[in-house]
Design a protein around this motif. Structure first.
Motif, PDB file in Angstrom:
ATOM      1  N   GLU A 114      -0.039   0.819  10.658  1.00  0.00           N
ATOM      2  CA  GLU A 114       0.420   0.845   9.269  1.00  0.00           C
ATOM      3  C   GLU A 114       0.478   2.275   8.738  1.00  0.00           C
ATOM      4  O   GLU A 114       1.427   2.648   8.038  1.00  0.00           O
ATOM      5  CB  GLU A 114      -0.504  -0.002   8.393  1.00  0.00           C
ATOM      6  N   TRP A 117       3.509   3.990  10.043  1.00  0.00           N
ATOM      7  CA  TRP A 117       4.725   3.525   9.359  1.00  0.00           C
ATOM      8  C   TRP A 117       4.857   4.156   7.980  1.00  0.00           C
ATOM      9  O   TRP A 117       5.956   4.585   7.583  1.00  0.00           O
ATOM     10  CB  TRP A 117       4.693   2.003   9.232  1.00  0.00           C
ATOM     11  N   LEU A 118       3.762   4.244   7.241  1.00  0.00           N
ATOM     12  CA  LEU A 118       3.797   4.824   5.899  1.00  0.00           C
ATOM     13  C   LEU A 118       4.239   6.277   5.931  1.00  0.00           C
ATOM     14  O   LEU A 118       5.009   6.732   5.074  1.00  0.00           O
ATOM     15  CB  LEU A 118       2.412   4.716   5.245  1.00  0.00           C
ATOM     16  N   ALA A 120       5.906   7.821   8.616  1.00  0.00           N
ATOM     17  CA  ALA A 120       7.235   7.955   9.228  1.00  0.00           C
ATOM     18  C   ALA A 120       8.350   7.599   8.262  1.00  0.00           C
ATOM     19  O   ALA A 120       9.438   8.181   8.313  1.00  0.00           O
ATOM     20  CB  ALA A 120       7.315   7.072  10.475  1.00  0.00           C
ATOM     21  N   ASN A 121       8.081   6.656   7.358  1.00  0.00           N
ATOM     22  CA  ASN A 121       9.103   6.225   6.407  1.00  0.00           C
ATOM     23  C   ASN A 121       8.965   6.897   5.047  1.00  0.00           C
ATOM     24  O   ASN A 121       9.639   6.506   4.092  1.00  0.00           O
ATOM     25  CB  ASN A 121       9.037   4.703   6.243  1.00  0.00           C
ATOM     26  N   ASP A 122       8.088   7.903   4.976  1.00  0.00           N
ATOM     27  CA  ASP A 122       7.924   8.698   3.752  1.00  0.00           C
ATOM     28  C   ASP A 122       7.616   7.817   2.536  1.00  0.00           C
ATOM     29  O   ASP A 122       8.091   8.090   1.430  1.00  0.00           O
ATOM     30  CB  ASP A 122       9.190   9.533   3.492  1.00  0.00           C
ATOM     31  N   VAL A 123       6.814   6.782   2.770  1.00  0.00           N
ATOM     32  CA  VAL A 123       6.435   5.883   1.675  1.00  0.00           C
ATOM     33  C   VAL A 123       5.331   6.504   0.833  1.00  0.00           C
ATOM     34  O   VAL A 123       5.330   6.404  -0.396  1.00  0.00           O
ATOM     35  CB  VAL A 123       5.984   4.522   2.236  1.00  0.00           C
ATOM     36  N   HIS A 222       2.718  -1.683   3.152  1.00  0.00           N
ATOM     37  CA  HIS A 222       3.913  -2.015   3.930  1.00  0.00           C
ATOM     38  C   HIS A 222       4.407  -3.416   3.580  1.00  0.00           C
ATOM     39  O   HIS A 222       5.607  -3.636   3.330  1.00  0.00           O
ATOM     40  CB  HIS A 222       3.577  -1.905   5.420  1.00  0.00           C
ATOM     41  N   GLY A 226       7.899  -4.241   1.692  1.00  0.00           N
ATOM     42  CA  GLY A 226       8.853  -5.030   2.458  1.00  0.00           C
ATOM     43  C   GLY A 226       9.244  -6.334   1.808  1.00  0.00           C
ATOM     44  O   GLY A 226      10.301  -6.899   2.120  1.00  0.00           O
TER      45      GLY A 226
END
Length: 243
Positions: A114, A117-118, A120-123, A222, A226
């Motif tokens: 997680e 992902w946060l 890598a996706n610039d969240v 995430h 989503g």
């Protein structure tokens, strides 16, 4: 004619309200079976099952009102928060449910995925993610499993006056760490932590509980993003953990 209210909905599950009846629609039969089983085992008041015809479960409304809402100040009394802590203790002292839940190793792998992902996706800012990942490490240790609700957030606990009238949404119930439930209950409502602990009693490691604030928030952003939900309360917790 009574209106249909959409309480919560995403592509896995949905809950609708029609008058005093809640209709839970869950496409995962095993998860729905586990929820019904957990409600039967729980030592706390749960919604009455009116009928069940998969994928729909019809539940009666609980008396009272929610202890609070995520990200909003709670208007419940301090005594109601004490009662919520006592309810958590009663649950944790009950015989274990059959579902084993996640172990620390599985949680660590899930958390790393997680966090990646946060970033890598610039969240979220990388510094916010990595800083909270370090704090979360304290929760990833062996624990004595207890009967956990799995999502013991304030919106799932109903109170009337200073008493708990029932607990909703047992779909995530499993064997787990008691601190996980306590962290979910106090997440974004840290001002009521002392009240919860007064009702819960001894045996709480505050460093571990705070670690679960970071761990839970990192794992859920995430999902919230989503499914079109606002992760602002969880992000605020992650920021507060570092500053």
């Amino acid at each position: 004619m009574e209106e249909v209210e959409i309480v919560v909905a995403h592509h896995e599950r949905a809950t609708l309200r029609v008058g005093d009846v809640f209709l839970k629609v869950d496409t995962d039969r095993a998860r729905a079976d586990a929820e019904v089983a957990a409600m039967a085992l729980a030592p706390l008041p749960t919604p009455e099952i009116l009928w069940r015809k998969p994928p729909v479960l019809a539940l009666a409304a609980l008396p009272g009102r929610e202890l609070g809402r995520p990200g909003k100040p709670s208007t419940a009394s301090p005594e109601a928060w004490v009662a919520a802590g006592a309810a958590a203790r009663k649950l944790h002292e009950a015989p274990l449910p059959p579902s084993p839940g996640l172990d620390p190793g599985q949680l660590a792998a899930d958390l790393d995925r997680e966090c990646a992902w946060l970033i890598a996706n610039d969240v979220l800012p990388a510094s916010l993610v990595t800083g909270n990942r370090r704090l979360a490490e304290a929760a990833l240790r062996p624990w004595t499993p207890v009967f956990t609700h799995g999502d013991l957030q304030v919106a799932h606990i109903f109170v009337e006056g200073d008493e708990v009238t029932g607990v909703l949404d047992w779909s995530e119930a499993a064997q787990g760490d008691a601190h996980f439930d306590l962290a979910a209950l106090t997440l974004a409502h840290q001002e009521h932590l002392d009240d919860v602990l007064a009702g819960y009693g001894d045996g709480v490691d505050l460093d571990v509980l705070r670690a679960w604030w970071s761990l839970r928030s990192l794992r859920v952003v995430h999902f919230l993003v989503g499914h079109g939900f606002d992760p602002a309360p969880e992000v605020a917790v992650l920021e507060a953990q570092l500053f």
